[in-house]
Design a protein around this motif. Structure first.
Motif, PDB file in Angstrom:
ATOM      1  N   TYR A  65      -3.156   4.703   2.168  1.00 45.58           N
ATOM      2  CA  TYR A  65      -3.405   5.011   3.567  1.00 45.58           C
ATOM      3  C   TYR A  65      -2.995   6.458   3.829  1.00 45.58           C
ATOM      4  CZ  TYR A  65      -3.996   0.012   4.250  1.00 45.58           C
ATOM      5  OH  TYR A  65      -4.446  -1.273   4.172  1.00 45.58           O
ATOM      6  N   TYR A  66      -3.706   7.122   4.770  1.00 51.45           N
ATOM      7  CA  TYR A  66      -3.469   8.543   5.032  1.00 51.45           C
ATOM      8  C   TYR A  66      -2.956   8.711   6.454  1.00 51.45           C
ATOM      9  CZ  TYR A  66      -6.237   8.816   0.821  1.00 51.45           C
ATOM     10  OH  TYR A  66      -6.695   8.645  -0.447  1.00 51.45           O
ATOM     11  N   SER A  67      -1.850   9.399   6.571  1.00 54.70           N
ATOM     12  CA  SER A  67      -1.209   9.536   7.881  1.00 54.70           C
ATOM     13  C   SER A  67      -1.676  10.763   8.652  1.00 54.70           C
ATOM     14  CB  SER A  67       0.315   9.607   7.710  1.00 54.70           C
ATOM     15  OG  SER A  67       0.660  10.735   6.910  1.00 54.70           O
ATOM     16  N   GLY A  68      -2.386  11.671   7.997  1.00 57.69           N
ATOM     17  CA  GLY A  68      -2.808  12.894   8.678  1.00 57.69           C
ATOM     18  C   GLY A  68      -4.195  13.315   8.260  1.00 57.69           C
ATOM     19  N   ALA A  69      -4.778  14.210   9.043  1.00 61.70           N
ATOM     20  CA  ALA A  69      -6.119  14.716   8.747  1.00 61.70           C
ATOM     21  C   ALA A  69      -6.096  15.564   7.488  1.00 61.70           C
ATOM     22  CB  ALA A  69      -6.635  15.530   9.925  1.00 61.70           C
ATOM     23  N   SER A  70      -7.277  15.795   6.948  1.00 62.05           N
ATOM     24  CA  SER A  70      -7.411  16.626   5.754  1.00 62.05           C
ATOM     25  C   SER A  70      -7.160  18.096   6.094  1.00 62.05           C
ATOM     26  CB  SER A  70      -8.829  16.487   5.189  1.00 62.05           C
ATOM     27  OG  SER A  70      -9.762  17.119   6.064  1.00 62.05           O
ATOM     28  N   SER A  71      -7.092  18.903   5.077  1.00 56.83           N
ATOM     29  CA  SER A  71      -7.106  20.339   5.295  1.00 56.83           C
ATOM     30  C   SER A  71      -8.540  20.767   5.623  1.00 56.83           C
ATOM     31  CB  SER A  71      -6.596  21.075   4.056  1.00 56.83           C
ATOM     32  OG  SER A  71      -7.369  20.722   2.925  1.00 56.83           O
ATOM     33  N   SER A  72      -8.707  21.974   6.113  1.00 55.40           N
ATOM     34  CA  SER A  72     -10.036  22.454   6.503  1.00 55.40           C
ATOM     35  C   SER A  72     -10.931  22.584   5.272  1.00 55.40           C
ATOM     36  CB  SER A  72      -9.897  23.812   7.192  1.00 55.40           C
ATOM     37  OG  SER A  72     -11.152  24.436   7.326  1.00 55.40           O
TER      38      SER A  72
ATOM     39  N   PRO B 285       0.821  -1.213   0.000  1.00 59.91           N
ATOM     40  CA  PRO B 285       0.000   0.000   0.000  1.00 59.91           C
ATOM     41  C   PRO B 285       0.859   1.269   0.000  1.00 59.91           C
ATOM     42  CG  PRO B 285      -0.015  -1.029   2.161  1.00 59.91           C
ATOM     43  CD  PRO B 285       0.639  -2.002   1.239  1.00 59.91           C
ATOM     44  N   ALA B 286       0.339   2.290  -0.687  1.00 64.88           N
ATOM     45  CA  ALA B 286       1.002   3.595  -0.698  1.00 64.88           C
ATOM     46  C   ALA B 286       0.488   4.433   0.480  1.00 64.88           C
ATOM     47  CB  ALA B 286       0.713   4.302  -2.011  1.00 64.88           C
ATOM     48  N   GLU B 287       1.182   5.487   0.792  1.00 61.28           N
ATOM     49  CA  GLU B 287       0.796   6.340   1.916  1.00 61.28           C
ATOM     50  C   GLU B 287       0.799   7.792   1.485  1.00 61.28           C
ATOM     51  OE1 GLU B 287       2.821   7.494   6.065  1.00 61.28           O
ATOM     52  OE2 GLU B 287       2.090   5.427   5.999  1.00 61.28           O
ATOM     53  N   ALA B 288      -0.246   8.542   1.881  1.00 57.95           N
ATOM     54  CA  ALA B 288      -0.328   9.971   1.614  1.00 57.95           C
ATOM     55  C   ALA B 288      -0.329  10.706   2.958  1.00 57.95           C
ATOM     56  CB  ALA B 288      -1.592  10.293   0.824  1.00 57.95           C
ATOM     57  N   THR B 289       0.106  11.939   2.940  1.00 61.37           N
ATOM     58  CA  THR B 289       0.226  12.677   4.198  1.00 61.37           C
ATOM     59  C   THR B 289      -1.104  13.227   4.678  1.00 61.37           C
ATOM     60  OG1 THR B 289       0.780  14.684   2.972  1.00 61.37           O
ATOM     61  CG2 THR B 289       2.608  13.324   3.756  1.00 61.37           C
ATOM     62  N   GLN B 290      -2.030  13.578   3.778  1.00 60.94           N
ATOM     63  CA  GLN B 290      -3.301  14.174   4.187  1.00 60.94           C
ATOM     64  C   GLN B 290      -4.467  13.406   3.617  1.00 60.94           C
ATOM     65  OE1 GLN B 290      -3.288  18.364   3.097  1.00 60.94           O
ATOM     66  NE2 GLN B 290      -3.261  18.900   5.252  1.00 60.94           N
TER      67      GLN B 290
END
Length: 357
Positions: A199-206, A17-22
């Motif tokens: 997979y996402y390691s952090g929350a989205s932007s507002s 799996p790949a990972e994105a920051t947001q």
């Protein structure tokens, strides 16, 4: 055999799996709450004041799901970036959050439905905020495009009301962004044959916000005692010989002015008259006396409680208002504006105006 093992190893690496920051952003609107002008009465107790105003924000995460290659996504919708909190005051029994404003003693109480507002570390990336709802999205062959989210959209209703926490003053509450809306995408591990998963390691932007417009806070005007609104002061009868020269005074009489104001205000008294004399604080006699001939070369002088003459049309400090009724003592007396004095009646009128800050 070794060649076959090598190929399998390469295939397994491709499935990693790949990972994105947001996390991807859902859709929501920006809402503004406008609270009408609030008037605080003298001695008002701490607690809610004025009207409560509501705003509802709808949140749709289906577009975010369709922008991912995943078959399973759980979107945890959260509030975050909270405005400064009042750490010294406790919300009422029903719960909620107290936000500080630029006016001491005035907070904004925010509550929410269906999940109550709170300031724990349940916001995006563990920051202050709370979780509004979880929207679960998955592949469903029974719906159009094979994609489904439930519940979606979700709505959250916010209620804002001003809340008195202590001594305060009138003023204007500046606009506040109370909170912003985020989401965290939690991805379930799918079977390996379903292709690449992100997979996402952090929350989205507002992607949404709740804002408070400016609010005017006023104080109730001072309440003048019934006996002080239309005062009639009767000076004693004196002999003309009591005023032998210009500037002589006689027949002094005190009179009270009573009213109530919020505790701690700086108060000022302004007196005026339509018939001022050249001497400070002196009213020239009026020709409207009830009967008889008016006295000549005599006026009425008004004095402050410190026995100093009143300066007409000038706001003069009378100190700070107490917790309760303020009692001010003023004086009136005859004043010889010339010589000799002619016997008769003397009457005059003055108006007083109270101001505060």
């Amino acid at each position: 055999m070794s060649a076959l093992l090598l190929i399998i190893g390469l295939l397994l690496m491709a499935m990693r799996p790949a990972e994105a920051t947001q996390s991807p952003t859902c859709n929501a609107s920006n809402k503004t709450i406008t609270i009408p002008t609030v008037a605080i009465t003298p001695g008002q107790s701490n607690g809610p004041i004025g009207s409560a105003v509501q705003a509802t924000i709808s949140i749709d995460c289906y577009p975010a799901y369709t922008n991912t290659p995943n078959y399973y996504d759980s979107f945890n919708v959260q509030t975050g970036q909270l405005a400064p909190l009042d750490s010294a005051s406790t919300p009422p029994a029903g719960g909620g959050i107290l936000f500080q404003t630029n006016i001491p003693g005035i907070d904004v109480l925010l509550t929410a439905q269906t999940v109550q507002a709170s300031s724990g570390n349940n916001g995006p990336n563990g920051t202050p905020g709370w979780s509004i709802a979880t929207i679960n999205c998955n592949f469903d062959s029974g719906v159009l495009n094979g994609q489904n989210c439930s519940p979606d959209p979700v709505s959250v209703t916010f209620t804002a009301q001003l809340y008195k926490t202590g001594p305060t003053t009138p003023g204007k509450i500046t606009s506040l962004t109370l909170l912003e809306i985020f989401e965290t995408d939690t991805v379930a591990t799918p079977p390996s044959y379903w292709g690449q998963t992100i997979y996402y390691s952090g929350a989205s932007s507002s992607f949404g916000s709740l804002k408070l417009n400016t609010v005017n806070v006023s104080m109730s005007t001072c309440n003048v005692a019934a006996g002080s609104t239309n005062l009639s002061v009767t000076l004693p009868t004196v002999d003309v010989n009591a005023l032998p020269t210009t500037g002589s005074v006689a027949g002094q009489k005190s009179f009270p002015i009573q009213y109530t104001c919020p505790s701690g205000w700086a108060l000022y008294m302004t007196m005026s008259t339509a018939n001022p004399a050249a001497a400070t604080g002196v009213i020239l006699p009026s020709t409207s006396c009830a009967a008889g001939s008016p006295a000549t070369n005599v006026g009425i002088q008004l004095l402050q409680s410190n026995q100093q003459p009143v300066q007409f049309n000038t706001a003069q400090s009378v100190g700070n208002s107490p917790n309760g009724t303020l009692n001010l003592t003023y004086y009136a007396q005859y004043y010889a504006t010339g010589s000799p004095i002619g016997a008769g009646q003397v009457c005059g009128t003055a108006t007083f105006t109270m101001s505060y800050q």
